[in-house]
Design a protein around this motif. Structure first.
Motif, PDB file in Angstrom:
ATOM      1  N   PHE A  62       0.741  -1.148   0.123  1.00 23.33           N
ATOM      2  CA  PHE A  62      -0.073   0.087  -0.222  1.00 23.33           C
ATOM      3  C   PHE A  62       0.754   1.323   0.022  1.00 23.33           C
ATOM      4  N   ASP A  63       1.842   1.293   1.125  1.00 23.54           N
ATOM      5  CA  ASP A  63       2.776   2.497   1.186  1.00 23.54           C
ATOM      6  C   ASP A  63       3.530   2.736  -0.415  1.00 23.54           C
ATOM      7  N   LEU A  64       4.040   1.630  -1.112  1.00 26.22           N
ATOM      8  CA  LEU A  64       4.689   1.784  -2.184  1.00 26.22           C
ATOM      9  C   LEU A  64       3.891   2.415  -3.399  1.00 26.22           C
ATOM     10  N   ALA A  65       2.648   1.714  -3.587  1.00 24.60           N
ATOM     11  CA  ALA A  65       1.866   2.268  -4.591  1.00 24.60           C
ATOM     12  C   ALA A  65       1.302   3.728  -4.536  1.00 24.60           C
ATOM     13  N   ARG A  66       1.630   4.447  -3.441  1.00 26.47           N
ATOM     14  CA  ARG A  66       1.096   5.945  -3.024  1.00 26.47           C
ATOM     15  C   ARG A  66       2.164   6.625  -4.019  1.00 26.47           C
ATOM     16  N   ARG A  67       3.296   6.101  -4.281  1.00 25.00           N
ATOM     17  CA  ARG A  67       4.243   6.806  -5.107  1.00 25.00           C
ATOM     18  C   ARG A  67       4.125   6.446  -6.595  1.00 25.00           C
ATOM     19  N   LEU A  68       3.403   5.505  -6.880  1.00 25.40           N
ATOM     20  CA  LEU A  68       3.477   4.996  -8.287  1.00 25.40           C
ATOM     21  C   LEU A  68       2.273   5.601  -9.190  1.00 25.40           C
ATOM     22  N   ASP A  69       2.504   5.718 -10.618  1.00 29.33           N
ATOM     23  CA  ASP A  69       1.335   6.098 -11.363  1.00 29.33           C
ATOM     24  C   ASP A  69       0.096   4.986 -11.581  1.00 29.33           C
ATOM     25  N   PRO A  70      -1.036   5.266 -11.219  1.00 30.33           N
ATOM     26  CA  PRO A  70      -2.015   4.227 -11.431  1.00 30.33           C
ATOM     27  C   PRO A  70      -2.505   3.966 -12.770  1.00 30.33           C
ATOM     28  N   ALA A  71      -1.965   4.873 -13.653  1.00 34.34           N
ATOM     29  CA  ALA A  71      -1.992   4.692 -15.110  1.00 34.34           C
ATOM     30  C   ALA A  71      -1.373   3.455 -15.519  1.00 34.34           C
ATOM     31  N   LEU A  72      -0.330   2.943 -14.759  1.00 36.31           N
ATOM     32  CA  LEU A  72       0.675   1.816 -15.168  1.00 36.31           C
ATOM     33  C   LEU A  72       0.693   0.661 -14.211  1.00 36.31           C
ATOM     34  N   ILE A  73       0.341   0.961 -12.991  1.00 37.33           N
ATOM     35  CA  ILE A  73       0.395   0.014 -11.836  1.00 37.33           C
ATOM     36  C   ILE A  73      -0.821  -0.113 -11.110  1.00 37.33           C
ATOM     37  N   LEU A  74      -1.505  -1.126 -11.010  1.00 38.94           N
ATOM     38  CA  LEU A  74      -2.721  -1.430 -10.326  1.00 38.94           C
ATOM     39  C   LEU A  74      -2.351  -0.886  -8.694  1.00 38.94           C
ATOM     40  N   CYS A  75      -2.840   0.177  -8.433  1.00 38.14           N
ATOM     41  CA  CYS A  75      -2.681   0.857  -7.193  1.00 38.14           C
ATOM     42  C   CYS A  75      -3.735   0.445  -6.024  1.00 38.14           C
ATOM     43  N   GLU A 110       0.348  -7.989 -33.475  1.00 39.38           N
ATOM     44  CA  GLU A 110       0.084  -6.605 -33.244  1.00 39.38           C
ATOM     45  C   GLU A 110      -0.260  -6.428 -31.812  1.00 39.38           C
ATOM     46  N   GLU A 111      -1.262  -7.349 -31.392  1.00 40.31           N
ATOM     47  CA  GLU A 111      -1.826  -7.303 -29.918  1.00 40.31           C
ATOM     48  C   GLU A 111      -0.676  -7.437 -28.997  1.00 40.31           C
ATOM     49  N   ALA A 116       3.409  -5.901 -25.028  1.00 38.73           N
ATOM     50  CA  ALA A 116       4.718  -5.832 -24.415  1.00 38.73           C
ATOM     51  C   ALA A 116       5.057  -4.361 -24.297  1.00 38.73           C
ATOM     52  N   LEU A 117       4.850  -3.421 -25.083  1.00 38.57           N
ATOM     53  CA  LEU A 117       5.122  -1.961 -25.105  1.00 38.57           C
ATOM     54  C   LEU A 117       4.857  -1.424 -23.738  1.00 38.57           C
ATOM     55  N   ASP A 118       3.468  -1.576 -23.678  1.00 41.00           N
ATOM     56  CA  ASP A 118       2.849  -1.268 -22.317  1.00 41.00           C
ATOM     57  C   ASP A 118       3.403  -1.526 -21.138  1.00 41.00           C
ATOM     58  N   LEU A 119       3.726  -2.900 -21.161  1.00 36.31           N
ATOM     59  CA  LEU A 119       4.431  -3.397 -20.013  1.00 36.31           C
ATOM     60  C   LEU A 119       5.949  -3.018 -19.829  1.00 36.31           C
ATOM     61  N   ILE A 120       6.553  -2.735 -20.729  1.00 34.14           N
ATOM     62  CA  ILE A 120       7.692  -2.189 -20.817  1.00 34.14           C
ATOM     63  C   ILE A 120       7.600  -0.882 -20.123  1.00 34.14           C
ATOM     64  N   THR A 121       6.661   0.083 -20.503  1.00 28.89           N
ATOM     65  CA  THR A 121       6.523   1.187 -19.854  1.00 28.89           C
ATOM     66  C   THR A 121       6.265   1.171 -18.303  1.00 28.89           C
ATOM     67  N   GLY A 122       5.306   0.371 -17.871  1.00 27.31           N
ATOM     68  CA  GLY A 122       5.103   0.172 -16.543  1.00 27.31           C
ATOM     69  C   GLY A 122       6.197  -0.456 -15.849  1.00 27.31           C
ATOM     70  N   LEU A 123       7.207  -1.371 -16.348  1.00 25.72           N
ATOM     71  CA  LEU A 123       8.340  -1.870 -15.898  1.00 25.72           C
ATOM     72  C   LEU A 123       9.418  -0.716 -15.672  1.00 25.72           C
ATOM     73  N   GLN A 124       9.473   0.107 -16.719  1.00 22.42           N
ATOM     74  CA  GLN A 124      10.566   1.395 -16.748  1.00 22.42           C
ATOM     75  C   GLN A 124      10.192   2.345 -15.434  1.00 22.42           C
ATOM     76  N   GLU A 150      -5.148  -0.703 -27.983  1.00 25.64           N
ATOM     77  CA  GLU A 150      -5.358   0.942 -27.612  1.00 25.64           C
ATOM     78  C   GLU A 150      -3.824   0.918 -26.581  1.00 25.64           C
ATOM     79  N   PRO A 151      -2.958   2.230 -26.634  1.00 25.94           N
ATOM     80  CA  PRO A 151      -2.028   2.215 -25.953  1.00 25.94           C
ATOM     81  C   PRO A 151      -2.470   2.752 -24.366  1.00 25.94           C
ATOM     82  N   GLY A 152      -1.566   1.969 -23.523  1.00 26.77           N
ATOM     83  CA  GLY A 152      -2.061   2.536 -21.986  1.00 26.77           C
ATOM     84  C   GLY A 152      -3.051   1.586 -21.354  1.00 26.77           C
ATOM     85  N   ARG A 153      -3.215   0.569 -21.803  1.00 24.33           N
ATOM     86  CA  ARG A 153      -4.511  -0.437 -21.329  1.00 24.33           C
ATOM     87  C   ARG A 153      -3.790  -1.614 -20.465  1.00 24.33           C
TER      88      ARG A 153
END
Length: 160
Positions: A62-75, A110-111, A116-124, A150-153
């Protein structure tokens, strides 16, 4: 799914478990409903007599997720007690895990590349915050509606 969010409700005691989505050794993820069409996900400890280390892991997540972007991480939105067990409240976006998606059949190239690109963004994003997901797998990757088209999903879940 409605746009009413059960996780915003004040009375968490009124939530009823609708379905278990995942069951691990120490925790489980259940979809709960508020009786008015809203849903949320709870990641809760399976044992009501949870050891202090398991509760500390939930608190850390819970504490870690407060620092993270909810568009990339399930917070998680809150750390609560539900049915006498510690639980993280997670928004229910109506998605499915990559594990469930693969079980339904193969993904086209394509899917696969879009996911994979979205996952890489989240891992970065995680790595940029000095974090490493030590248990990443298809069951920890949440595909929101439109993922692969769609990107960002794509969200990374379960930082505990």
């Amino acid at each position: 799914m409605t746009d009413r969010r059960a996780w915003e409700a004040a009375d968490t005691g009124a939530w009823q478990a609708e379905r278990t989505l995942h069951q691990g050794r120490r925790s489980e993820v259940v979809r709960v409903g508020d009786g008015q069409g809203g849903t949320a996900l709870l990641k809760r400890l399976r044992d009501a007599r949870a050891d202090p280390a398991a509760v500390a892991r939930l608190r850390r997540e819970f504490d870690l997720a407060r620092r993270l972007d909810p568009a990339l991480i399930l917070c998680p939105q809150a750390l609560i007690e539900h049915e006498r067990r510690p639980a993280l409240v997670l928004p229910d976006f109506g998605g499915e895990t990559l594990r469930h998606r693969i079980a339904r059949g193969t993904l086209d190239n394509e899917e696969l590349l879009r996911i994979a690109l979205d996952l890489i963004t989240g891992l970065q994003h995680l790595h940029g915050h000095g974090l490493i997901h030590r248990n990443l797998g298809p069951g920890k990757i949440l595909l929101l509606p439109g993922a692969g088209r769609e990107p960002g999903r794509v969200l990374i879940a379960d930082l505990g």
